[in-house]
Design an enzyme around this catalytic site. Structure first.
Site, mmCIF file in Angstrom:
data_model
loop_
_atom_site.group_PDB
_atom_site.id
_atom_site.type_symbol
_atom_site.label_atom_id
_atom_site.label_comp_id
_atom_site.label_asym_id
_atom_site.label_seq_id
_atom_site.Cartn_x
_atom_site.Cartn_y
_atom_site.Cartn_z
ATOM 1 N N ASP A 63 -2.759 -10.604 -2.514
ATOM 2 C CA ASP A 63 -3.347 -10.118 -1.261
ATOM 3 C C ASP A 63 -4.823 -9.772 -1.507
ATOM 4 O O ASP A 63 -5.209 -9.435 -2.626
ATOM 5 C CB ASP A 63 -2.580 -8.867 -0.825
ATOM 6 C CG ASP A 63 -2.911 -8.406 0.579
ATOM 7 O OD1 ASP A 63 -2.150 -8.733 1.501
ATOM 8 O OD2 ASP A 63 -3.932 -7.705 0.754
ATOM 9 N N HIS A 106 0.824 -1.228 0.000
ATOM 10 C CA HIS A 106 0.000 0.000 0.000
ATOM 11 C C HIS A 106 0.850 1.268 0.000
ATOM 12 O O HIS A 106 0.314 2.360 -0.175
ATOM 13 C CB HIS A 106 -0.939 0.037 1.207
ATOM 14 C CG HIS A 106 -1.987 -1.024 1.200
ATOM 15 N ND1 HIS A 106 -2.839 -1.221 0.123
ATOM 16 C CD2 HIS A 106 -2.337 -1.956 2.130
ATOM 17 C CE1 HIS A 106 -3.659 -2.237 0.401
ATOM 18 N NE2 HIS A 106 -3.372 -2.708 1.596
ATOM 19 N N HIS A 145 -6.360 -7.218 -0.534
ATOM 20 C CA HIS A 145 -6.495 -5.780 -0.777
ATOM 21 C C HIS A 145 -5.758 -5.384 -2.059
ATOM 22 O O HIS A 145 -4.715 -5.954 -2.379
ATOM 23 C CB HIS A 145 -5.898 -4.997 0.397
ATOM 24 C CG HIS A 145 -6.527 -5.305 1.723
ATOM 25 N ND1 HIS A 145 -5.976 -6.207 2.609
ATOM 26 C CD2 HIS A 145 -7.670 -4.849 2.288
ATOM 27 C CE1 HIS A 145 -6.759 -6.281 3.686
ATOM 28 N NE2 HIS A 145 -7.798 -5.487 3.514
ATOM 29 N N ASP A 162 -4.537 -12.818 3.219
ATOM 30 C CA ASP A 162 -5.777 -12.364 3.852
ATOM 31 C C ASP A 162 -7.017 -12.596 2.983
ATOM 32 O O ASP A 162 -8.122 -12.221 3.373
ATOM 33 C CB ASP A 162 -5.673 -10.890 4.296
ATOM 34 C CG ASP A 162 -4.969 -10.013 3.284
ATOM 35 O OD1 ASP A 162 -4.696 -10.477 2.160
ATOM 36 O OD2 ASP A 162 -4.672 -8.847 3.619
#
Ligand SMILES: [Zn+2]
Length: 311
Positions: free
Chosen positions: A167, A130, A169, A248
Site C-alpha cells: 500500500d 492502520h 501508506h 493506492d
C-alpha cells in the site's frame, strides 16, 4: 489448485458518507471489472463469514475488541453514525462489514492451510493495516492481515510467516502489532512523507521498511524490492505469505503521489509468488487495503489476481 476470492455483500454496508474515498463503490468496481475481463471464471468465489472475536484477539487487546463491539454494535442498533477519528467513521453497517473483513482473512487462511486452495484474495472493506493493537484509525478498525498471520501461527501451527505490504501508506498498525514477533517478517515500501507519517525508523528487527519519496516510479520501486525484500524473505523461508494489497501507489490514485502502473503490480505479485513457491508451498492470502481511483483499482486488482490464479 485454484485461487479463492472471499467477499461478502455486507462489506458494502460500511458507508462513511458521500465523497469519502473509501467507498462501497470500490468493491463494485472490482467485481464489474473481473466480470468484464472474464477473470471471474478463474476464481472460486467464497462467502466471507463473520469473524470469531476470539481470533481478533490474536492481534488486538481484549479491551479494544470489546470497545469496538460495544461501539460498532451500538451504532448499528441506534442508527446514529459516529466518528472515531476525522477520517474513520462508523455507520450502521460497519460492525458487520468489519467482522466480514476479518472473517474473510481467517477463513482464507484456514482454507489455504487445509490445501483447499493454493492462494486466496479477500475483496473486503474496511481495510485494516492502520488499525493498531488498541486503536482504530485511517479508515481501519480490525487489522485483517495481522489477525490472519497470527491465526496461521497460533492455531495453524506454522512457525514462520511473512507479511508483505505494498500500500502507498505505511502499515503502522501491522507494524505496531507484529514488531518484535520473530515468527513474522514484515516487508513494505511506502511513500514518505505521507499519512500516517511513521515507518522511517523500524520498530523491530523483523521489519524491512522502505520509505520512498513522492513521485517515485515503478522501475525504482522494483530495484528497491529486489535488493531489500528478496534476500531477507529467502533467508527467512516463510511457510505462508500474507499480503496487505493496497493499490493506492498507482499513478492515477489521488491519495498518494507514487507512479506505479498495473505492470508493476503484476511484477510485484510475481516476485512474492516466487518466494511462496520456493518456501511456502505457494500459500498466499492477500487482503485488499487501499486503492481509491475506481478504474485504476479494478485494473490493478485484476493484474494481481491474474498472477495469483496463474492465468
Ligand atoms: Zn493506503
Amino acid at each position: 489448485m485454484s485461487t479463492a476470492y472471499f467477499t461478502h455483500p455486507e462489506c458494502r454496508g460500511h458507508d462513511m458518507g458521500r465523497g469519502h474515498p473509501e467507498s462501497p463503490q470500490r468493491l463494485d468496481a472490482i467485481d464489474d471489472h473481473l466480470l468484464a475481463v472474464g477473470l471471474e471464471l478463474a476464481l472460486s468465489r467464497q462467502d466471507a463469514p463473520l469473524v470469531d472475536l476470539q481470533h481478533v484477539q490474536f492481534a488486538h487487546s481484549a479491551g479494544y475488541v470489546s470497545e469496538m463491539r460495544d461501539l460498532l454494535a451500538g451504532v448499528a442498533a441506534s442508527g446514529e453514525p459516529r466518528a472515531l477519528d476525522p477520517d474513520t467513521l462508523a455507520s450502521t453497517g460497519t460492525w458487520n462489514a468489519v467482522r466480514r473483513g476479518a472473517g474473510a482473512a481467517v477463513a482464507a487462511t484456514q482454507a489455504v492451510l487445509k490445501g483447499e486452495f493454493e492462494n486466496a484474495f479477500c475483496a473486503v472493506r474496511p481495510p485494516g493495516h492502520h488499525a493498531t493493537r488498541d486503536q482504530a484509525m485511517g479508515f481501519c478498525f480490525f487489522n485483517n492481515v495481522a489477525i490472519a498471520a497470527r491465526y496461521a501461527l497460533d492455531v495453524g501451527g506454522l512457525e514462520r510467516v511473512a507479511v508483505v505490504d505494498f500500500d502507498v501508506h505505511h502499515g503502522n498498525g501491522t507494524e505496531d502489532i507484529v514488531a518484535g514477533d520473530d515468527r513474522i517478517l514484515m516487508v513494505s515500501f511506502f511513500q514518505h512523507p505521507l499519512y500516517p507519517g511513521s515507518g522511517g525508523i523500524p520498530l523491530g528487527t523483523n521489519m524491512v521498511n522502505l520509505p520512498v519519496p513522492p513521485y517515485t516510479k515503478g522501475p525504482e520501486i522494483r530495484s528497491l524490492i529486489e535488493a531489500n525484500w528478496m534476500p531477507p524473505l529467502d533467508a527467512f523461508r516463510p511457510q505462508m505469505i500474507f499480503i496487505s494489497a493496497g493499490f493506492d501507489a498507482h499513478r492515477e490514485d489521488g491519495l498518494g503521489q507514487l507512479g506505479l502502473v498495473e505492470a508493476d503490480y503484476t511484477w510485484i505479485t510475481q516476485r512474492i509468488k516466487a518466494v511462496a513457491d520456493r518456501h511456502s508451498q505457494g500459500r498466499i492470502v492477500s487482503c485488499l487495503e487501499g486503492g481509491y481511483n475506481l478504474s485504476a483499482l479494478a485494473r490493478s486488482v485484476a493484474a494481481h489476481l491474474r498472477v495469483l490464479a496463474g492465468v
